[in-house]
Design a protein around this motif. Structure first.
Motif, short mmCIF file in Angstrom:
data_model
loop_
_atom_site.label_atom_id
_atom_site.label_comp_id
_atom_site.label_asym_id
_atom_site.label_seq_id
_atom_site.Cartn_x
_atom_site.Cartn_y
_atom_site.Cartn_z
N ALA A 66 57.57 16.74 37.87
CA ALA A 66 57.11 15.71 36.93
C ALA A 66 56.08 16.37 36.02
O ALA A 66 55.56 17.45 36.34
CB ALA A 66 56.48 14.52 37.67
N SER A 67 55.79 15.75 34.90
CA SER A 67 54.78 16.32 34.00
C SER A 67 53.44 16.37 34.72
O SER A 67 53.17 15.55 35.61
CB SER A 67 54.65 15.46 32.74
OG SER A 67 54.03 14.21 33.04
N ILE A 68 52.61 17.32 34.34
CA ILE A 68 51.32 17.46 35.02
C ILE A 68 50.44 16.22 34.80
O ILE A 68 49.68 15.82 35.69
CB ILE A 68 50.59 18.74 34.55
CG1 ILE A 68 49.41 19.02 35.48
CG2 ILE A 68 50.16 18.64 33.09
CD1 ILE A 68 48.85 20.42 35.32
N GLU A 69 50.57 15.59 33.64
CA GLU A 69 49.79 14.37 33.37
C GLU A 69 50.22 13.23 34.30
O GLU A 69 49.37 12.50 34.82
CB GLU A 69 49.96 13.94 31.91
CG GLU A 69 49.32 14.85 30.89
CD GLU A 69 50.15 16.09 30.59
OE1 GLU A 69 49.61 17.02 29.97
OE2 GLU A 69 51.34 16.13 30.99
N GLU A 70 51.52 13.09 34.49
CA GLU A 70 52.02 12.04 35.37
C GLU A 70 51.62 12.31 36.82
O GLU A 70 51.23 11.40 37.56
CB GLU A 70 53.55 11.96 35.27
CG GLU A 70 54.20 10.96 36.22
CD GLU A 70 53.77 9.52 36.00
OE1 GLU A 70 53.88 8.73 36.96
OE2 GLU A 70 53.32 9.19 34.88
N ARG A 71 51.68 13.57 37.23
CA ARG A 71 51.30 13.91 38.61
C ARG A 71 49.81 13.67 38.85
O ARG A 71 49.40 13.19 39.91
CB ARG A 71 51.68 15.37 38.90
CG ARG A 71 53.18 15.57 38.96
CD ARG A 71 53.57 16.93 39.45
NE ARG A 71 53.37 17.98 38.47
CZ ARG A 71 52.62 19.05 38.66
NH1 ARG A 71 51.94 19.21 39.78
NH2 ARG A 71 52.50 19.96 37.71
#
Length: 226
Positions: free
Chosen positions: A147-152
């Motif tokens: 997943a994107s780092i922002e979402e994680r």
């Protein structure tokens, strides 16, 4: 879909916050087989060695300690020398210790040994960072969640702020960036998808949508059937 056809091994790998632990546990419940969080084993060992002020590079001392350390898994709960540490090892700081100590090959060998022994006896879903590449390379199914780092970071922040109201999103984001770097650049079993892993980006997917994708893969391969 829940009838067990044969003993199987399912590996679910991915970086911090990708949803692998949640997905692996729910998948195991649906399939009615065992679930093992490899990260919990690293957290237990990292937590204990740090408490004992053992240097992560002191392999001889670590080997002696691990020979006597008693780690048990009962009903998806984790015990260290008969003490239930399931909740205490979930702290993000313990995750950092797990990443630090997991660079020592003695510790990795111990964790891998525990996982392999369990997988030899029963059908199992195991999540981690090198399950499909190193620990159980003969797994029937290998899934790599990302997943994107922002979402994680957003997911991890949602988990942590209930326990630590003052923790900031930026702090969690930096922790995940550091964890990603350490896990991907370590010399021993770096984080990466197995060559035959199925990669699923969970950024815009719900837990249920991810589960359905994996269950469809299982059904298509004929591992479980009605």
């Amino acid at each position: 879909m829940t009838q067990k056809a044969k003993k199987i091994k399912i590996a679910i790998d991915g970086p911090a916050g990708s949803g692998k632990s949640t997905i692996a546990q729910k998948l195991a419940e649906i399939l009615k087989i065992n679930y093992l969080n490899s990260g919990a084993l690293y957290r237990i060992i990292g937590y204990y060695l740090n408490e004992q002020k053992v240097d992560p590079q002191d392999s001889k001392n670590i080997e002696n300690i691990l020979e006597k350390l008693n780690i048990e898994i009962k009903n998806n709960r984790y015990f260290l020398d008969e003490k239930d540490v399931t909740i205490s090892i979930k702290d993000s700081k313990i995750g950092d210790l797990a990443s630090l100590y997991s660079r020592n090959n003695i510790i990795r060998e111990k964790v891998n040994e525990i996982i392999k022994k369990i997988a030899e006896k029963d059908s199992i879903v195991v999540d981690g960072r090198d399950i499909g590449t190193v620990v159980l390379p003969d797994s029937d199914i290998k899934i790599y969640l990302t997943a994107s780092i922002e979402e994680r970071a957003k997911r991890r922040w949602s988990e942590e702020k209930g326990k630590k109201p003052n923790i900031s999103f930026t702090e969690i984001l930096e922790e995940i960036k550091n964890r990603d770097y350490n896990d991907s650049n370590r010399s021993i079993a770096p984080l990466k998808p197995a060559q035959d892993a199925i990669i699923i980006d969970t950024t815009n997917l719900s837990i249920e949508e991810v589960l359905q994708k994996i269950l469809k893969i299982i059904e298509e391969r004929g591992i479980y059937g009605n």
